[in-house]
Every structure is written in C-alpha cells, then in structure tokens.
Design a protein around this motif. Sequence first.
Motif, PDB file in Angstrom:
ATOM      1  N   GLN A 191     -13.733  -0.899   4.724  1.00 47.61           N
ATOM      2  CA  GLN A 191     -14.561  -1.461   3.647  1.00 47.61           C
ATOM      3  C   GLN A 191     -13.788  -1.644   2.350  1.00 47.61           C
ATOM      4  O   GLN A 191     -14.289  -2.251   1.415  1.00 47.61           O
ATOM      5  N   GLN A 192     -12.590  -1.087   2.301  1.00 46.27           N
ATOM      6  CA  GLN A 192     -11.734  -1.324   1.144  1.00 46.27           C
ATOM      7  C   GLN A 192     -10.514  -2.092   1.648  1.00 46.27           C
ATOM      8  O   GLN A 192      -9.925  -1.713   2.674  1.00 46.27           O
ATOM      9  N   THR A 193     -10.156  -3.150   0.942  1.00 45.12           N
ATOM     10  CA  THR A 193      -9.099  -4.011   1.462  1.00 45.12           C
ATOM     11  C   THR A 193      -7.985  -4.277   0.446  1.00 45.12           C
ATOM     12  O   THR A 193      -6.924  -4.791   0.810  1.00 45.12           O
ATOM     13  N   ASN A 194      -8.240  -3.967  -0.822  1.00 47.54           N
ATOM     14  CA  ASN A 194      -7.219  -4.219  -1.838  1.00 47.54           C
ATOM     15  C   ASN A 194      -7.551  -3.333  -3.045  1.00 47.54           C
ATOM     16  O   ASN A 194      -8.545  -2.585  -3.018  1.00 47.54           O
ATOM     17  N   PHE A 195      -6.754  -3.437  -4.106  1.00 46.93           N
ATOM     18  CA  PHE A 195      -6.934  -2.531  -5.239  1.00 46.93           C
ATOM     19  C   PHE A 195      -8.160  -2.867  -6.097  1.00 46.93           C
ATOM     20  O   PHE A 195      -8.443  -2.170  -7.062  1.00 46.93           O
ATOM     21  N   ASN A 196      -8.876  -3.933  -5.751  1.00 45.85           N
ATOM     22  CA  ASN A 196     -10.128  -4.192  -6.468  1.00 45.85           C
ATOM     23  C   ASN A 196     -11.250  -3.293  -5.965  1.00 45.85           C
ATOM     24  O   ASN A 196     -12.197  -3.019  -6.690  1.00 45.85           O
ATOM     25  N   ASN A 197     -11.142  -2.823  -4.706  1.00 40.90           N
ATOM     26  CA  ASN A 197     -12.178  -1.911  -4.225  1.00 40.90           C
ATOM     27  C   ASN A 197     -11.649  -0.592  -3.669  1.00 40.90           C
ATOM     28  O   ASN A 197     -12.421   0.278  -3.287  1.00 40.90           O
ATOM     29  N   TYR A 198     -10.317  -0.437  -3.634  1.00 43.64           N
ATOM     30  CA  TYR A 198      -9.730   0.883  -3.358  1.00 43.64           C
ATOM     31  C   TYR A 198      -9.175   1.363  -4.687  1.00 43.64           C
ATOM     32  O   TYR A 198      -8.243   0.773  -5.230  1.00 43.64           O
ATOM     33  N   ARG A 199      -9.764   2.414  -5.204  1.00 46.82           N
ATOM     34  CA  ARG A 199      -9.419   2.799  -6.569  1.00 46.82           C
ATOM     35  C   ARG A 199      -8.223   3.751  -6.596  1.00 46.82           C
ATOM     36  O   ARG A 199      -8.251   4.817  -5.997  1.00 46.82           O
ATOM     37  N   LEU A 200      -7.188   3.332  -7.313  1.00 45.25           N
ATOM     38  CA  LEU A 200      -6.025   4.187  -7.548  1.00 45.25           C
ATOM     39  C   LEU A 200      -6.030   4.606  -9.016  1.00 45.25           C
ATOM     40  O   LEU A 200      -6.503   3.870  -9.879  1.00 45.25           O
ATOM     41  N   ILE A 201      -5.505   5.784  -9.278  1.00 49.96           N
ATOM     42  CA  ILE A 201      -5.481   6.286 -10.656  1.00 49.96           C
ATOM     43  C   ILE A 201      -4.609   5.378 -11.535  1.00 49.96           C
ATOM     44  O   ILE A 201      -3.580   4.868 -11.080  1.00 49.96           O
TER      45      ILE A 201
END
Lengths: 750, 151
Positions: free
Chosen positions: A680-690
Amino acid sequence: MNNDTTGLDRRSFLKASLISSGGMMLTVSFLSSFKSADKAEALNLPDQWAQLNGYIQIMADNKIKLICPNPEFGQNVMTSLPMIVAEELDVDWKNVTVEMGPHDNIKLGPQFSGGSNSVKMYWKPLREAGAAARQMLREAAAQSWNVPVGEVTTKAGVLSHPNGKTAKYGAMAAKAATLPVPKDLVLKSPKDFTIVRKSKKNVEGQKVVTGKPLFGLDYRTEGMLIAMIQHPPAFGMKLKSFDPAEALKMPGIKDVFSLKLYEDGFEQGGFDTRTFNDLLVVVGKSTWEVMNARKKLVAQWQPAGDVKDVVTGREGKKEVVVPGALESSKAQMEQMIEYAKKPAQELRKDGDPEAAFKNAAQVIERTYTAPFLAHNCMEPMNFFAHVTDEKALLAGPLQAPGWVEPTLSKLLNLPPEKIEIQMTRMGGGFGRRAYNHYLSEAALISRKVKAPVKLMYTREDDMTYGIYRPMYTATYRAALDADKNLIAFHVKGGGVPEHPIHPNRFPAGAIDNYLAEGWQIPSNITIGAFRAPRSNFNAAAEQSFLDEVAEAMGKDPIRFRLDLLKRAKENPVGKNNDYDPDRYAGVLELVRDKSGWGKPGSEKYSRGVAAYFCHASYAAHIVDMVTRDGQPYVERVFSAMDCGIVVNPDAATNMVQGAVVDGIGNAFYGALTHKDGAAQQTNFNNYRLIRHNESPKKIEVHFVQNDKDPTGLGEPPFPPVFGAVANALYKNKGRRFYNQPFQPELEKVI
Amino acid sequence: MATFNLKINGKTRAVDVDPATPMLWVLRDHLDLPGTKYGCGIAQCGACTIHLEGNAVRSCQLPVSAVGKASVTTIEGLSEKADHPVQKAWLDHDVAQCGYCQAGQIMTAAALLKRNPNPTDEEIEAQMSGNICRCGTYVRIKEAVKSAARK
C-alpha cells in the motif's frame, strides 16, 4: 596491554612481488584469522569464508596505495580499514591513497559488509598485513646498511638507524619485495597508535561533494542499454500472458520479453531470496524511454498458487512451500493474535517459570507489534551486466559479491573465474543488498539481449519488490512477589514469516525463572536482514517492557537494569548468556553520567532510556522529548557505545548519530502494509521517512574507552533507539504505546 | 524528438530528446552529468536537486522543454575546485555516510544561503526538509549549513 606477538600459522602465506613502477606489493593471506565464533552473529554466512588478504602497494616515490577489501555502503570502511593497515605499516596518512578492491575472496577475504562485521573481522588480518610489510622494509634497510635489523626503526614512512642513516620506504620497497615474509610479527600496543583512534576524513568525501560517478547507477559503458522489470502487482501473483506490441513501438525500445529468474528446481543459496520469478522486461536506449514504454505494456497476471522452492541454507538443502494466498496486513495482524495463543517452540527455560507465575503477587503482561519495513536505500536496486558466452562483467552495489558468484556461475553456466564483479559505492544497504536477485536478473537480461545492460529499479519497483524487515509481535510477562521482587520473566514472540526471539540475550541470565518461546507464520512476502535483524524489534519491545516493570517495582529504570546486570555477573542463571554484564552496565553508567540522569536541569524534557547488546557491541541511549505544536519530537539524544577500540572516532560518531535518526524515524513513521498482496506504500509520498525538521537538534555520542579489539557500529546503536523513544513517549503522553509505528496512534490522541 | 540548446554549468550543450524528458535524465543519460541523483522521481526526496537561475528545483519534475534559456547548475558545476563554501563545510563536518543524497542536499543548501545568507535553525530545517537522507546525517547537515553561512 603488552605488545601483541602474533604467529602466522602454516596455512598462512604472504607473497611479496615487485610492481612495474619499482615498488612493492605485498599480498597477505591469513586463513587462521577467522575463528568460528566470528560467524555466530552474522547473517546466514556461508561456510567458505576463510582467507583474507590485504593489499599494500608502496611506490618508489613513497606514495602508499592501500586497497579496501570490503564493500562501502556508508559505514566508511574505505577509510577505517586502510587506517588499520597504515597504523601497523607506520606511514604518514597524508601519503596514503585508497582504492576499492576487486572482488576476490581468495586474496581479499570474505568481502562482506553486514552484520557489523567489517572492522571486527578485518582488524587482526589488516594489522598483520601492515606489520609484515613494515618488518620486511626494516629487514631490507638492515641488509643495505649492514646493521642488525633490531636497530632499524621506522617513523611515518621513514626508516632510520642510530648511525644517522635514513631511507624512505619507497627506496627500500623493491629490495623488501625480494625478502622472505616474516614468520612472527610484533603488533603495536594501542598506546602507540598514531592513526587509529585519530579521526580521519572520509577518503571519498571530495568525490561525494563534487558529484563524481561513484555509485552503481552512475556506471555506464559504450553501447549500454537500460532495462526495467515489471513485476506482478501483488505477492502471490505471477505472469499469465503479455502483449509486447505497443511497448515495442515506443521510441528507443530494443526488446520486450519475459524471462525466468530461476528454472524449476533451481537450488537457491541462502541469499538468492527473490519474490517474483517471471520477469517482464523492457530494454531500450535511455531511462526515460524505457519508463514510458513500460506504461504501454499489456500484461495479464494470475494467482501463483503455492510454490515449491529448493533452498540450500544453513540447515542444508530443503524444500520450502511458499503459500499462494494474497495476504493483507490487517488479516495478518489478526492471525498473529491467534497464533500467539497457541503452544510455541520452547527456546530457553531456566528454573520453574510456570510455578513462579502461579505464585506471583503481581503479573505484568504486555504485547508489542511492529510492521514490515522497506529498506528504502536512497539508491534503488540496480546492476550493470555484460554477459557473453565466454565471460561476464558485472558492476554495481552489493554487500557480499562472494555469495552471488556460485549462483551466477550456475545461472550463466560460466566458471567463477570468468565472472568479474566490480563493487561500486552503495547508496545505502541496511541489509537489502545482501540479496542479489537484481544482479542475477541483470546478468540474464544482458545475456538475452547480447549487450551491456544496466537494470534499474524505480523507487516503486524497489519499495514493492519484497525482502522486507518481517512483521513481529511479542508478549512479555513479568512476575513480582509480594515484596515487588522480579521472580519470573516470560517472552513469547512470533512473526510473519519468522519470530524475533534471541533466547540467550539479557535479561536471560539475570532472573531465576525464565522462559523464551517462538512461533512463526509462513508467508509469500519475502523478508531479509534489515539493520540489526530481529534485534531491531526485540530491543523496542523488551526495553519498553523493562521500563514498565521497573515502574511497577518502584525502581529507577537505569538502577533496575544495573541491578539485573549485577545479578547476571555475580550469580548468572543458566548457560550461554551471550552478553558481558560489565560492558552492558558500562554503557548504561556512561550514558547516565553524561546525560545528567536524575539530576536537575532536564525538567523540560520527557526522558526515556534504553540499552541493548547485539552484533558484538553495546549501546545505550537517553532521548529527551519535547512537544511542539502538540506533536512530540526527540529534541536531543545522549548515546553511549562500547565497541572496543574506536578506529575512526568522528566517523564512528556519525554512524551512531545516523542510527539514532533512523531509529527515531522508524519508531514514529516506518510501516509497509499490504492489501490483497499488494504493497500500500509505493514511494516517499506515502511511505514516511524521517526528515530534517523531525530529527533531533543534537546527538551527543560517547564511547567507553578500553583496549578491546574493535567490534562494529552499523547495527548496535539502532535497536535500543526504539525502546528509548517508547519510554520517552510514555513520559510525554502519560500512556504507553505498544504498536509501531507510533505516529498513527499518536495522531488519534493528540 | 527535438533539439534543445541548454545552458549548463556555464556551457551551451545541445541534446536531441523527447521534449517531455525530465532534466534529471537529460543530465544523467545524455550529458554525462551523473552527479544529480534519482531517488523517487516524484519530487519527494530532493536527491535530484539542481539550480535553475540559482533557485533549487527538482530535476525529476522539470521537463527539458521548460528550461528554455534559463541557466542550469548541477553539482558538477557548483564550483571549479570543490571550494564552494557549502562543499567545504560538508568536508569539514565529514557529513556523508553513503553519500547518495548529498549532492541534492548541497544544492538545496547552496540555493538557500544565496537567498538568505544568515538563516535561523528553523529556516534551515524548513528549507532542507524536502531532502531525505536515509543514513540520517541531518544533525551534521545542519551544522555544515551554519558553518557555510558564517563564511
């Protein structure tokens, strides 16, 4: 500590040779330098790692070239490993240049970056390599000057004798290369170190800040094509059919085809893990053209069903059935709750935990969970390959080239000596690049299109491919008697598809009645080592649980841990306790003292402490949390580490600071979830990195000073960060958080 | 396909590409300037940051057809001898771990300091937050930006 005399055993060999420029090249091999104990903590290491060589080249003009044997993924081995050689060789660091070595497990040893092993496993062999070369240079000078070798001294690349004679190493190098290699070597005492323990700048720093082509994605050759792979849209799916026509019409496209990574029955090595076997490949002239053509692919996918894999791992050859279901995180979580109720495998038992829990005045029970995590190396997976019928050249980012060579040899039907693997600098690794499917894919694609090819994963490909940190849970129970003494401890952990439990770790050994159990749920979502595998969950759960137990007992959390460690030292329970209570206590005491724990001055912070031991080093952190606009942030961190001798202190500090930031980020935000097998997460817009604004303002790192042989730092500081964050969050919000990542739950209560 | 005459690092460079091609791939694939990095392709990570007329932009979202006569600076052209104050500060603070994101971080920082020579900590954080560092070198990056500002 006295000078360390080391004997090279019969299996060792050193070979000196002249190089064309008139200097000396010393090849050193130390079969004896690897004890089996070194293997224990690492990943599933193959058994063939044995030899180690260091390359030293001394030029006639006194320039020294040192080869870094181990892949560089940001842990700074290209600086720290040559520092170790230079120390014993006794040269001026200013004259040293460093090159990444070729892949050559015979001459350069295991060449494995992972398991926090680089400095630990190369420390002694590289010291011996430097000391042997220095000894030969002294011998050459002694013969030239007709003086006893014992009277020849060295300093920063210069040989001298009390009679006034001096010579630079370069002047003696050619003669030294003709001499027999010394049998016994005297290594320096740590108090005499002039390079090790003195901070040296990253030898590739200048290239990094000027954008030089260091990375796999930067590698290119004349006529090189770009390849991308369309993998199935979900775990448990495979290719049914495809129509290449539209994609082939796109500009710049050379070929569109499907390819099997492993033929049926292919015996996979321990690091041949892959998620999808049918590759739908687009090959073209440029990245943008291939990206566009890929959108025109017409493909049908179908359920893969259960798949049988043949895997040759640590436990020998076995058939593994990969279930075909389309899995969802929500259902997996429910399944974990069910499994946790069932009987599990007993991993360790001391005393009579059942009776102790039965007789307890108070039982504390808490359950912790953590999701899948994607490694998200900033440089996505990629590899260059040029494969012909005669030979294969591969170049790119890889943590362990030696592990893929047998696989490639089988896949390409080429002998290992016809396979050349070049190690580029890696844009991050974190365990992900120990798995080499992307290299094998690149090789097969190059062979098919008969051209040099660079396979590139987009960020979406990289994040949705698999090889994740597993999903974990653990239930901890503590039994207290009427006087609030801890009388029993129970951990039962499980996960998809592996459990996280290290049964012999602290607090095992410190509690009379102890039980550790594990269970696991099979899955088709592939997993792999992720910065401190298993530890990165255990430390989070165990260290926040211990905090709660301390509170229930009315004890300061640091005092409580120190009391347990005292017990483990003075009167240990059970066998195989795999930590040193003194060193464990040492980092806790150091971080306590440096942070002013329990003293006035830190009232504005919510403080949390945690400590952990893994991968041979000890770590403790105190995190200080503040609230800004209603959101808790870690404002500053105190860290204490015991990794023995710190080879390159400033770079070591950098690595600990990075691990702290990584830990905070994953504790708050990190999560990869699935629905019907699809990420469900495919890029840094929906996988949150610090990000910068969420990072601490200050991370103060302290090292325990001792003369113990150095151990690693890539992993050990990472796991306890999660626990310290959880404990600070409790102080900040007045309630405990048990499920990672913390942010979604926090947003419900803010 | 169309031909574009681009002003890059002080020189005019001609490329014949699809007008929709992002500058990231023009630089990397066609102009042999691989210092600008691919990280996400959707302007979320900042690894591909370049300067367009001195402003930091994400080259993965900038089609070559939109560049026109604007001058482009990449990490390779930020200074002649790695002596831009930001590059020097990065070396002084030994910022890099893996180093992959650092070209983008440096380009963002250089543009920030040009516009605002004395940024506050909050301004640095706000401006730099579009650049992800997976190794977690944020503390050093901020120190390096502050050092560069003092120069």
